[in-house]
Design a protein around this motif. Structure first.
Motif, PDB file in Angstrom:
ATOM      1  N   ARG A 136       0.796  -1.177  -0.007  1.00 51.73           N
ATOM      2  CA  ARG A 136      -0.027   0.021  -0.026  1.00 51.73           C
ATOM      3  C   ARG A 136       0.956   1.263   0.024  1.00 51.73           C
ATOM      4  NH1 ARG A 136      -2.275  -1.056   4.654  1.00 51.73           N
ATOM      5  NH2 ARG A 136      -3.665  -2.198   3.843  1.00 51.73           N
ATOM      6  N   THR A 137       1.992   1.327   0.866  1.00 53.23           N
ATOM      7  CA  THR A 137       2.813   2.562   0.978  1.00 53.23           C
ATOM      8  C   THR A 137       3.465   2.810  -0.272  1.00 53.23           C
ATOM      9  OG1 THR A 137       2.948   1.922   3.420  1.00 53.23           O
ATOM     10  CG2 THR A 137       4.564   3.531   2.383  1.00 53.23           C
ATOM     11  N   TRP A 138       4.084   1.759  -0.860  1.00 49.17           N
ATOM     12  CA  TRP A 138       4.882   1.802  -1.934  1.00 49.17           C
ATOM     13  C   TRP A 138       3.937   2.164  -3.275  1.00 49.17           C
ATOM     14  CZ3 TRP A 138       9.078   2.743  -3.962  1.00 49.17           C
ATOM     15  CH2 TRP A 138       9.544   2.591  -4.937  1.00 49.17           C
ATOM     16  N   ARG A 162       1.131   3.972  -3.111  1.00 49.43           N
ATOM     17  CA  ARG A 162       0.941   5.387  -3.228  1.00 49.43           C
ATOM     18  C   ARG A 162       2.211   6.168  -3.706  1.00 49.43           C
ATOM     19  NH1 ARG A 162      -2.127   5.081   3.044  1.00 49.43           N
ATOM     20  NH2 ARG A 162      -3.905   4.161   2.187  1.00 49.43           N
ATOM     21  N   TYR A 163       3.284   5.693  -3.304  1.00 50.23           N
ATOM     22  CA  TYR A 163       4.501   6.600  -3.528  1.00 50.23           C
ATOM     23  C   TYR A 163       4.640   6.701  -5.001  1.00 50.23           C
ATOM     24  CZ  TYR A 163       9.392   8.002  -3.981  1.00 50.23           C
ATOM     25  OH  TYR A 163      10.505   8.462  -4.367  1.00 50.23           O
ATOM     26  N   ARG A 169       8.061  12.165   1.177  1.00 49.38           N
ATOM     27  CA  ARG A 169       8.025  10.540   1.809  1.00 49.38           C
ATOM     28  C   ARG A 169       9.442   9.837   1.682  1.00 49.38           C
ATOM     29  NH1 ARG A 169       3.162   8.142   3.082  1.00 49.38           N
ATOM     30  NH2 ARG A 169       1.694   9.892   3.500  1.00 49.38           N
ATOM     31  N   GLY A 216       6.220   6.184   6.501  1.00 52.73           N
ATOM     32  CA  GLY A 216       4.754   5.991   7.006  1.00 52.73           C
ATOM     33  C   GLY A 216       4.241   7.112   7.850  1.00 52.73           C
ATOM     34  N   GLU A 226       0.423   7.604   7.772  1.00 52.57           N
ATOM     35  CA  GLU A 226      -0.765   7.082   8.103  1.00 52.57           C
ATOM     36  C   GLU A 226      -0.907   5.849   8.946  1.00 52.57           C
ATOM     37  OE1 GLU A 226      -3.353   9.295   7.504  1.00 52.57           O
ATOM     38  OE2 GLU A 226      -1.895  10.797   6.237  1.00 52.57           O
ATOM     39  N   GLU A 259      -0.149   2.700   7.043  1.00 50.08           N
ATOM     40  CA  GLU A 259       1.194   2.540   6.359  1.00 50.08           C
ATOM     41  C   GLU A 259       2.068   2.263   7.420  1.00 50.08           C
ATOM     42  OE1 GLU A 259       0.509   6.478   3.182  1.00 50.08           O
ATOM     43  OE2 GLU A 259       1.664   6.753   4.994  1.00 50.08           O
ATOM     44  N   GLU A 302       6.507   0.426   9.282  1.00 53.03           N
ATOM     45  CA  GLU A 302       7.360   0.760   8.095  1.00 53.03           C
ATOM     46  C   GLU A 302       8.119  -0.468   7.862  1.00 53.03           C
ATOM     47  OE1 GLU A 302       8.360   5.397   8.291  1.00 53.03           O
ATOM     48  OE2 GLU A 302       9.634   4.202   9.319  1.00 53.03           O
TER      49      GLU A 302
END
Length: 274
Positions: free
Chosen positions: A136-138, A140-141, A152, A233, A235, A238, A241
């Motif tokens: 999810r984090t990746w 979004r990036y 970020r 991270g 949120e 996220e 990490e």
């Protein structure tokens, strides 16, 4: 060393030597005068835990999502950018290889308008679905614009072996603290291709970074430096990490490791417009 089962398959896909130069991948002492790189032990750095937003607790990092597969130093007039598209040997490699890659270029000025481009290429070894938070984090990036990416991408450095003079000077400049590089600190260029993501760091854009680089470059052949990159991270969904990529540089002499950019190997923006 990373515990990922996919590590060996990642190492098998090495970026071709550039003009005969690539920083050796040595487990023990460097086998050449240029120095070497190696994987970091998991947990070398502490990252934000699942509960970080509530209690600021950090925990030892899990295995990184990407494995470093090559480190190359190219000497050029001016900084090289968008290497996944413009540096032809790398572009051709990325076009024929399966998987997802990350490209990091740190451009260090060395005088006379020349720059040493320290280029790291990594391949994803964490399977999609194994860590939904990382996915999810990746994602979004990757979907984010320049402003999002600049706020970020976090850099984590650690001098493991260094003379006291160097550690004192670097600490005075704040060089061993985690830093969001693109947050008004360094100019960072962001790019993406079909199977690669790239960010290029312009060391010349910061007086402090220039001072740190100048100090390190003067002693680099005697230093052991741990470094890592992580998408911060911010949120709850996220966290925790997970490290994006990490490695250790061992007694690297960028002067002997560097090779000049070969004519015809790099397509500059002005040449594209013709």
């Amino acid at each position: 060393m990373s515990s990922f089962a996919g590590q060996e398959s990642a190492e098998a896909a090495a970026w071709p030597y550039y003009a005969g130069s690539i920083l050796p991948h040595d487990e023990t002492e460097p086998s050449t005068g240029t120095g070497s790189w190696w994987e970091l032990e998991d947990g070398t750095f502490n990252l934000r835990s699942k509960t970080y937003l509530d209690n600021k607790v950090k925990e030892p990092s899990a295995p990184a999502g990407f494995a470093t597969i090559s480190v190359t130093v190219i000497d050029s007039v001016g900084m090289l950018t968008e290497l996944g598209k413009r540096l032809i040997p790398l572009r051709d490699f990325l076009a024929k290889e399966e998987g997802e890659f990350i490209v990091i270029n740190r451009a260090v000025p060395v005088g006379g308008g020349r720059v040493q481009n320290i280029i790291i290429v990594g391949k994803r070894v964490l399977c999609v679905g194994e860590d939904p938070v990382f996915d999810r984090t990746w994602d979004r990036y990757k979907k984010g614009d320049d402003e999002y990416r600049n706020l970020r991408m976090k850099y984590l450095p650690k001098l493991r072996v260094a003379p006291w003079l160097v550690t004192s000077a670097i600490d005075l400049l704040g060089g061993q603290r985690p830093v969001i590089m693109g947050k008004g600190y360094l100019k960072q260029n962001n790019y993406s291709g079909d199977n690669w993501v790239e960010f290029d760091i312009d060391i010349a854009s910061s007086k402090i970074a220039n001072s740190i680089a100048g100090t390190i470059m003067g002693y680099c052949s005697s230093l052991v430096i741990n470094e890592a990159f992580v998408v911060e991270g911010k949120e709850e969904d996220e966290l925790p990490e997970r490290m994006l990529i990490q490695h250790e540089f061992r007694k690297v002499d960028t002067g002997t490791a560097s090779r000049p950019l070969k004519e015809g190997d790099y397509v500059r923006a002005e040449e594209e417009e013709k």
